[in-house]
Design a protein around this motif. Structure first.
Motif, PDB file in Angstrom:
ATOM      1  N   LYS A   1       0.839  -1.201   0.000  1.00 19.66           N
ATOM      2  CA  LYS A   1       0.000   0.000   0.000  1.00 19.66           C
ATOM      3  C   LYS A   1       0.873   1.250   0.000  1.00 19.66           C
ATOM      4  O   LYS A   1       0.594   2.215  -0.714  1.00 19.66           O
ATOM      5  N   PHE A   2       1.945   1.240   0.775  1.00 20.94           N
ATOM      6  CA  PHE A   2       2.858   2.381   0.806  1.00 20.94           C
ATOM      7  C   PHE A   2       3.375   2.689  -0.589  1.00 20.94           C
ATOM      8  O   PHE A   2       3.334   3.834  -1.049  1.00 20.94           O
ATOM      9  N   LEU A   3       3.867   1.670  -1.277  1.00 25.80           N
ATOM     10  CA  LEU A   3       4.418   1.875  -2.616  1.00 25.80           C
ATOM     11  C   LEU A   3       3.338   2.283  -3.612  1.00 25.80           C
ATOM     12  O   LEU A   3       3.554   3.167  -4.452  1.00 25.80           O
ATOM     13  N   THR A   4       2.182   1.673  -3.533  1.00 26.78           N
ATOM     14  CA  THR A   4       1.072   2.026  -4.424  1.00 26.78           C
ATOM     15  C   THR A   4       0.664   3.477  -4.209  1.00 26.78           C
ATOM     16  O   THR A   4       0.468   4.230  -5.166  1.00 26.78           O
ATOM     17  N   ASP A   5       0.566   3.892  -2.941  1.00 29.43           N
ATOM     18  CA  ASP A   5       0.216   5.281  -2.628  1.00 29.43           C
ATOM     19  C   ASP A   5       1.263   6.267  -3.128  1.00 29.43           C
ATOM     20  O   ASP A   5       0.958   7.424  -3.392  1.00 29.43           O
ATOM     21  N   LYS A   6       2.507   5.820  -3.266  1.00 32.61           N
ATOM     22  CA  LYS A   6       3.591   6.658  -3.788  1.00 32.61           C
ATOM     23  C   LYS A   6       3.626   6.647  -5.315  1.00 32.61           C
ATOM     24  O   LYS A   6       4.528   7.209  -5.922  1.00 32.61           O
ATOM     25  N   GLY A   7       2.663   5.962  -5.941  1.00 34.47           N
ATOM     26  CA  GLY A   7       2.636   5.871  -7.394  1.00 34.47           C
ATOM     27  C   GLY A   7       3.606   4.846  -7.938  1.00 34.47           C
ATOM     28  O   GLY A   7       3.981   4.894  -9.106  1.00 34.47           O
ATOM     29  N   LYS A   8       4.013   3.917  -7.106  1.00 35.43           N
ATOM     30  CA  LYS A   8       4.998   2.900  -7.496  1.00 35.43           C
ATOM     31  C   LYS A   8       4.405   1.498  -7.428  1.00 35.43           C
ATOM     32  O   LYS A   8       5.049   0.555  -6.960  1.00 35.43           O
ATOM     33  N   ALA A   9       3.182   1.345  -7.905  1.00 40.09           N
ATOM     34  CA  ALA A   9       2.513   0.041  -7.865  1.00 40.09           C
ATOM     35  C   ALA A   9       3.342  -1.031  -8.584  1.00 40.09           C
ATOM     36  O   ALA A   9       3.293  -2.211  -8.217  1.00 40.09           O
ATOM     37  N   ASP A  10       4.116  -0.624  -9.586  1.00 40.29           N
ATOM     38  CA  ASP A  10       4.950  -1.585 -10.314  1.00 40.29           C
ATOM     39  C   ASP A  10       6.033  -2.186  -9.418  1.00 40.29           C
ATOM     40  O   ASP A  10       6.543  -3.268  -9.697  1.00 40.29           O
ATOM     41  N   LEU A  11       6.379  -1.507  -8.325  1.00 41.67           N
ATOM     42  CA  LEU A  11       7.379  -2.019  -7.384  1.00 41.67           C
ATOM     43  C   LEU A  11       6.751  -2.776  -6.213  1.00 41.67           C
ATOM     44  O   LEU A  11       7.453  -3.358  -5.400  1.00 41.67           O
ATOM     45  N   ALA A  12       5.438  -2.727  -6.124  1.00 40.79           N
ATOM     46  CA  ALA A  12       4.714  -3.337  -4.997  1.00 40.79           C
ATOM     47  C   ALA A  12       4.419  -4.803  -5.261  1.00 40.79           C
ATOM     48  O   ALA A  12       3.284  -5.254  -5.181  1.00 40.79           O
ATOM     49  N   THR A  13       5.473  -5.553  -5.581  1.00 38.97           N
ATOM     50  CA  THR A  13       5.312  -6.976  -5.875  1.00 38.97           C
ATOM     51  C   THR A  13       6.195  -7.794  -4.945  1.00 38.97           C
ATOM     52  O   THR A  13       7.099  -7.272  -4.311  1.00 38.97           O
ATOM     53  N   GLY A  14       5.933  -9.059  -4.905  1.00 37.77           N
ATOM     54  CA  GLY A  14       6.706  -9.946  -4.045  1.00 37.77           C
ATOM     55  C   GLY A  14       6.243  -9.838  -2.611  1.00 37.77           C
ATOM     56  O   GLY A  14       5.163  -9.330  -2.318  1.00 37.77           O
ATOM     57  N   THR A  15       7.088 -10.317  -1.728  1.00 38.92           N
ATOM     58  CA  THR A  15       6.751 -10.288  -0.309  1.00 38.92           C
ATOM     59  C   THR A  15       7.967  -9.850   0.497  1.00 38.92           C
ATOM     60  O   THR A  15       9.104  -9.965   0.047  1.00 38.92           O
ATOM     61  N   THR A  16       7.682  -9.372   1.683  1.00 39.09           N
ATOM     62  CA  THR A  16       8.744  -9.093   2.638  1.00 39.09           C
ATOM     63  C   THR A  16       9.111 -10.414   3.308  1.00 39.09           C
ATOM     64  O   THR A  16       8.341 -11.371   3.246  1.00 39.09           O
ATOM     65  N   LYS A  17      10.254 -10.464   3.936  1.00 40.22           N
ATOM     66  CA  LYS A  17      10.666 -11.680   4.638  1.00 40.22           C
ATOM     67  C   LYS A  17       9.915 -11.846   5.952  1.00 40.22           C
ATOM     68  O   LYS A  17       9.910 -12.923   6.531  1.00 40.22           O
ATOM     69  N   MET A  18       9.281 -10.769   6.417  1.00 39.51           N
ATOM     70  CA  MET A  18       8.607 -10.825   7.717  1.00 39.51           C
ATOM     71  C   MET A  18       7.234 -11.464   7.585  1.00 39.51           C
ATOM     72  O   MET A  18       6.321 -10.890   6.998  1.00 39.51           O
ATOM     73  N   THR A  19       7.100 -12.629   8.151  1.00 41.33           N
ATOM     74  CA  THR A  19       5.824 -13.342   8.103  1.00 41.33           C
ATOM     75  C   THR A  19       5.020 -13.155   9.385  1.00 41.33           C
ATOM     76  O   THR A  19       3.824 -13.414   9.408  1.00 41.33           O
ATOM     77  N   PHE A  20       5.669 -12.704  10.453  1.00 41.89           N
ATOM     78  CA  PHE A  20       5.009 -12.487  11.738  1.00 41.89           C
ATOM     79  C   PHE A  20       4.040 -11.313  11.639  1.00 41.89           C
ATOM     80  O   PHE A  20       4.335 -10.310  10.990  1.00 41.89           O
ATOM     81  N   LYS A  21       2.898 -11.443  12.288  1.00 44.98           N
ATOM     82  CA  LYS A  21       1.899 -10.370  12.335  1.00 44.98           C
ATOM     83  C   LYS A  21       1.511 -10.154  13.790  1.00 44.98           C
ATOM     84  O   LYS A  21       1.322 -11.121  14.535  1.00 44.98           O
ATOM     85  N   LEU A  22       1.393  -8.896  14.179  1.00 43.92           N
ATOM     86  CA  LEU A  22       0.999  -8.556  15.545  1.00 43.92           C
ATOM     87  C   LEU A  22      -0.249  -7.684  15.471  1.00 43.92           C
ATOM     88  O   LEU A  22      -0.165  -6.482  15.239  1.00 43.92           O
ATOM     89  N   ALA A  23      -1.395  -8.301  15.636  1.00 38.48           N
ATOM     90  CA  ALA A  23      -2.670  -7.607  15.486  1.00 38.48           C
ATOM     91  C   ALA A  23      -3.096  -6.851  16.742  1.00 38.48           C
ATOM     92  O   ALA A  23      -3.746  -5.813  16.648  1.00 38.48           O
ATOM     93  N   ASN A  24      -2.726  -7.329  17.922  1.00 43.07           N
ATOM     94  CA  ASN A  24      -3.181  -6.726  19.175  1.00 43.07           C
ATOM     95  C   ASN A  24      -2.648  -5.299  19.310  1.00 43.07           C
ATOM     96  O   ASN A  24      -1.436  -5.071  19.334  1.00 43.07           O
ATOM     97  N   GLU A  25      -3.566  -4.337  19.400  1.00 36.97           N
ATOM     98  CA  GLU A  25      -3.190  -2.920  19.427  1.00 36.97           C
ATOM     99  C   GLU A  25      -2.298  -2.569  20.609  1.00 36.97           C
ATOM    100  O   GLU A  25      -1.295  -1.870  20.448  1.00 36.97           O
ATOM    101  N   GLN A  26      -2.644  -3.013  21.811  1.00 29.88           N
ATOM    102  CA  GLN A  26      -1.840  -2.652  22.982  1.00 29.88           C
ATOM    103  C   GLN A  26      -0.465  -3.299  22.941  1.00 29.88           C
ATOM    104  O   GLN A  26       0.531  -2.667  23.293  1.00 29.88           O
ATOM    105  N   LYS A  27      -0.388  -4.541  22.478  1.00 28.59           N
ATOM    106  CA  LYS A  27       0.920  -5.191  22.363  1.00 28.59           C
ATOM    107  C   LYS A  27       1.799  -4.454  21.352  1.00 28.59           C
ATOM    108  O   LYS A  27       3.008  -4.331  21.554  1.00 28.59           O
ATOM    109  N   ARG A  28       1.181  -3.961  20.267  1.00 28.36           N
ATOM    110  CA  ARG A  28       1.952  -3.171  19.291  1.00 28.36           C
ATOM    111  C   ARG A  28       2.473  -1.900  19.945  1.00 28.36           C
ATOM    112  O   ARG A  28       3.636  -1.531  19.775  1.00 28.36           O
TER     113      ARG A  28
END
Length: 136
Positions: A94-121
């Motif tokens: 989304k960051f890259l797409t919002d910067k007009g760089k949707a062509d670079l917004a492919t692939g994945t980051t190496k970070m697979t961990f997700k932290l959904a809990n707001e207070q823990k974040r």
């Protein structure tokens, strides 16, 4: 993910507890280290991450997605880390797409961990901030 709406009011800070964040950070330690003697592991060192361009810690081999975000202006702040943690791939794309760089917004980051809990974040960000001398 609400990237467009800030999670922290200006000047408010994270509202997190660094002591609790240290406990949350134990989950991050499978891949990351933090502190003066930290070394890159599966993920990069997080010492000084607040105020640093994405994809730039020395000696770490970042995914193209993460590098492109940094090259296009992503500098980690408390708020951006807060937005990143629930879904790193979606955030960077989304960051890259919002910067007009949707062509670079492919692939994945190496970070697979997700932290959904707001207070823990908020808590883990408060902890990370104690190791980020450039944090505002």
């Amino acid at each position: 993910m609400a990237v467009a709406s800030p999670s922290f009011a200006a000047g408010e800070g994270s509202g997190g507890d660094p002591a609790k964040g240290k406990q949350v950070f134990k989950q991050c330690m499978m891949c990351h280290r933090i502190g003066p003697d930290a070394k890159n592991m599966v993920g990069p060192v997080l010492t000084g991450v607040i105020g640093r361009h994405s994809g730039t810690y020395p000696g770490y081999s970042y995914s193209p997605l993460n590098k492109h975000a940094g090259e296009n202006g992503l500098v980690w702040s408390e708020d951006l880390i807060y937005q990143y943690l629930p879904d790193p791939n979606a955030f960077l794309k989304k960051f890259l797409t919002d910067k007009g760089k949707a062509d670079l917004a492919t692939g994945t980051t190496k970070m697979t961990f997700k932290l959904a809990n707001e207070q823990k974040r908020k808590d883990v960000i408060a902890y990370i901030k104690t190791f980020s001398p450039n944090a505002k």
